[in-house]
Design a protein around this motif. Structure first.
Motif, short mmCIF file in Angstrom:
data_model
loop_
_atom_site.label_atom_id
_atom_site.label_comp_id
_atom_site.label_asym_id
_atom_site.label_seq_id
_atom_site.Cartn_x
_atom_site.Cartn_y
_atom_site.Cartn_z
N LYS A 122 13.04 30.73 3.85
CA LYS A 122 12.92 29.39 4.42
C LYS A 122 13.10 28.32 3.35
O LYS A 122 13.75 27.30 3.56
CB LYS A 122 11.53 29.26 5.06
N GLU A 126 15.67 25.23 3.23
CA GLU A 126 15.24 23.83 3.23
C GLU A 126 15.92 23.04 2.12
O GLU A 126 16.25 21.87 2.31
CB GLU A 126 13.71 23.76 3.07
N GLU A 153 12.32 30.47 13.41
CA GLU A 153 11.53 29.57 12.57
C GLU A 153 12.34 29.11 11.37
O GLU A 153 12.28 27.94 10.96
CB GLU A 153 10.24 30.25 12.08
N LYS A 154 13.08 30.04 10.79
CA LYS A 154 13.89 29.67 9.62
C LYS A 154 14.90 28.60 10.00
O LYS A 154 15.11 27.62 9.28
CB LYS A 154 14.65 30.90 9.09
N GLU A 156 14.77 26.56 12.52
CA GLU A 156 14.10 25.29 12.83
C GLU A 156 13.73 24.55 11.57
O GLU A 156 13.84 23.32 11.49
CB GLU A 156 12.82 25.56 13.67
N ALA A 157 13.31 25.31 10.54
CA ALA A 157 12.97 24.66 9.28
C ALA A 157 14.21 24.03 8.67
O ALA A 157 14.17 22.92 8.12
CB ALA A 157 12.36 25.68 8.32
N SER A 161 14.83 19.94 7.92
CA SER A 161 15.14 19.34 6.63
C SER A 161 16.45 18.57 6.66
O SER A 161 16.67 17.71 5.82
CB SER A 161 15.18 20.42 5.54
#
Lengths: 397, 177
Positions: A122, A126, A153-154, A156-157, A161
């Motif tokens: 992640k 970002e 989740e990755k 979405e992160a 960013s």
């Protein structure tokens, strides 16, 4: 119609051989890519699109940003699946390709198809996202295919960013019935923040069999045809409402007469519509005219004043008039051969012209009106009588 | 305070170049969307101490200012806070569409390291010879005073003179006689 340069990052890894999207993940992805290219170039002709593959031997740019749709589509042929997707490198090379775009005024956008698992952390994603944001590059992510733990989740992160004022989007497409392209059409990936692509989306929806338009005719494609269809549909509907109301009033007794009269007024209305599209009040008046004449056919002479009084309210209360006419008709006796009687009355041009002169907004001297009168199926000998009688009427008035 | 400093700038017949900025082409990379370049550059906004230009993802800012006509740039004023105001500022003349990746590709026309006096309004006098024929100016703010994540700039003012209008004024005087 944002001016945009887009780089599409295709996943051509081994994971794309899977068939959970029909016919295969790779094919579904290719279709989606073609649609996106079309949408982008259509929303603004100066938009450019480029393609690169992220897997295989390494990240390879198939087409630098160009507005030539044919070149983009052809470069996707012969793309082979294999290897693993390299997301970070793919995005960085896409950013580099965008930096060297010819028109510096275009906004920069990257669309990533993430079908295989993501091997980056992640944090690394970002950092990449921040770099994109710093250089004002927007990012759209299509999450499909392999459903690995932590992948959403990755992504979405990464999106968080990059995202600057909601210019970047993510779409999660689970495997299932709907094709990848169909799911994407309704998303901001296609519609581009709500502008531009929606017209293309409608067109593609129509192409795929789902027609959003009433008559199967796209107003954008053929506005005149769509307009003509809509106008005649409305007129038919209005006429049918009047007829339906009168039919409801009449119930069992004068059914045949209603239909004949309705069909007759329909013929008149459609002929009038085809000849003169301009005078709408005239059309309505004509329809009511026929009804009034049918009324007076039963009780000629004495109902003349009634007809006149009712016709003066013609432009306002169509429904009420229809009802009143039908109620009066109930009093009179009904002939079986209504058709000929109606035509005979309509052939009585003197009566027609007197009615017409009492109508607001209808000038008996109007050549259109004269043509209408002449076109009525009255006997030829009555034509002469009409001319004489019109003269007499005018003298009287 | 600022009257004395601005007096020195005006003394040399330099004008505030605000009127010659081509606003349609003004760009700023890595600015925060709520604290945009207008807060630092536009008349009225730049005087307001509450309105700043702030950086977004990191502390660097890249500002591109095209002009409506060719100008000569004499000095710049950058006002910011003691901690988050800019420190190292590089200026590039006539370089279009620069990105953060190519700021180090060619040498800047001038570099300034801002002191706390500068941040209060003392103009930074530039190498005038390098800015004789400026169509566009790129300001690269490399870092800030305290090394914090966000750089904040309250005001950016450019002082210089135009190339064409100087001649026009001369013509007018003759006509008066």
């Amino acid at each position: 119609m944002v001016l945009e340069a887009t780089m599409i990052c295709i996943d051509n890894s081994e994971w794309m051989r899977n068939g959970d999207y029909s016919p295969s993940r790779f094919q579904a992805q290719t279709d989606a890519v073609s649609l996106i290219c079309g949408a982008k170039t259509q929303s603004n002709p100066e938009n450019t699109v480029g393609i690169l593959t992220m897997a295989g031997k390494g990240v390879r740019v198939l087409a630098t940003p160009t507005s030539d749709l044919g070149r983009i589509l052809s470069c996707m042929h012969g793309v082979e699946m294999g290897g693993e997707m390299n997301l970070a490198t793919g995005i960085q090379i896409a950013q580099l390709a965008l930096k060297h775009r010819q028109n510096k005024n275009q906004h920069q956008r990257i669309i990533v198809f993430a079908g295989s698992p993501i091997k980056y952390e992640k944090k690394a994603l970002e950092i990449i996202g921040k770099k994109l944001k710093k250089n004002s590059v927007a990012l759209d992510i299509v999450n499909f295919g392999e459903d690995e733990d932590g992948k959403p989740e990755k992504l979405e992160a990464l999106l968080a960013s990059v995202n600057n004022n909601d210019s970047s989007h993510i779409v999660h497409v689970p495997p299932g019935q709907n094709a990848l392209s169909d799911v994407l059409i309704s998303t901001p990936v296609f519609t581009g923040d709500g502008e531009g692509g929606s017209g293309f989306a409608e067109a593609t929806a129509a192409g795929s069999g789902v027609s959003n338009f009433d008559f199967g005719v796209d107003p954008n494609v053929d506005p005149e045809l769509a307009l003509a269809l809509r106008v005649s549909m409305e007129e038919e509907r209005a006429r049918q409402e009047a007829a339906a109301k009168s039919a409801a009033e009449e119930a069992s007794q004068h059914d045949k007469g209603e239909e004949a009269q309705a069909s007759y007024s329909q013929n008149e209305t459609t002929s009038v519509t085809s000849t003169e599209k301009v005078a709408d009040p005239m059309d309505e008046d004509d329809a009511l005219l026929k009804q009034a004449l049918a009324l007076s056919m039963n009780v000629p002479g004495s109902d003349l004043s009634v007809g006149d009084a009712e016709m003066s309210e013609a432009t306002n209360g169509h429904q009420e008039l229809a009802m009143a006419l039908q109620m009066s008709m109930q009093e009179g006796s009904k002939d079986s051969s209504v058709q000929s009687d109606v035509s005979k009355v309509l052939g009585d041009q003197s009566f027609m012209s007197s009615i017409l002169s009492s109508l607001p907004g209808v000038d008996p001297n109007d050549p259109n009106v004269k043509d209408l009168l002449a076109s009525l199926p009255g006997q030829s000998e009555l034509q002469e009588k009409k001319n004489e009688d019109e003269q007499a009427e005018k003298d009287d008035n | 305070m600022s009257a004395a400093e601005s007096a020195t700038a005006i003394q040399r017949n330099q004008v505030d170049l605000l009127d010659f900025i081509d606003w349609s082409g003004v760009e700023c990379l890595n600015q925060s969307s709520s604290h945009s370049l207008s807060n630092a550059l536009k008349q009225g906004y730049r005087e307001d101490e509450g309105l700043n230009l702030e950086s977004d993802a990191d502390e660097q800012l890249l500002i591109y200012i095209p002009f409506t006509q060719v100008i000569k740039l004499h000095s710049v004023v950058l006002i910011g806070s003691e901690e988050e105001g800019p420190k190292t500022v590089k200026l590039f003349a006539n370089r279009e569409h620069m990105g953060f990746s190519n700021v180090s590709d060619f040498p800047p026309s001038d570099t300034a390291v801002l002191s706390s006096d500068n941040l209060k309004g003392k103009p930074v006098v530039l190498k005038y010879v390098k800015f004789q024929n400026v169509r566009s100016l790129t300001i690269f703010i490399e870092d800030n005073q305290s090394g914090s994540e966000i750089t904040k700039v309250q005001k950016i003012a450019l002082y210089g003179s135009t190339v064409e209008t100087t001649d026009m004024k001369g013509l007018k005087k003759i006509e008066d006689h």
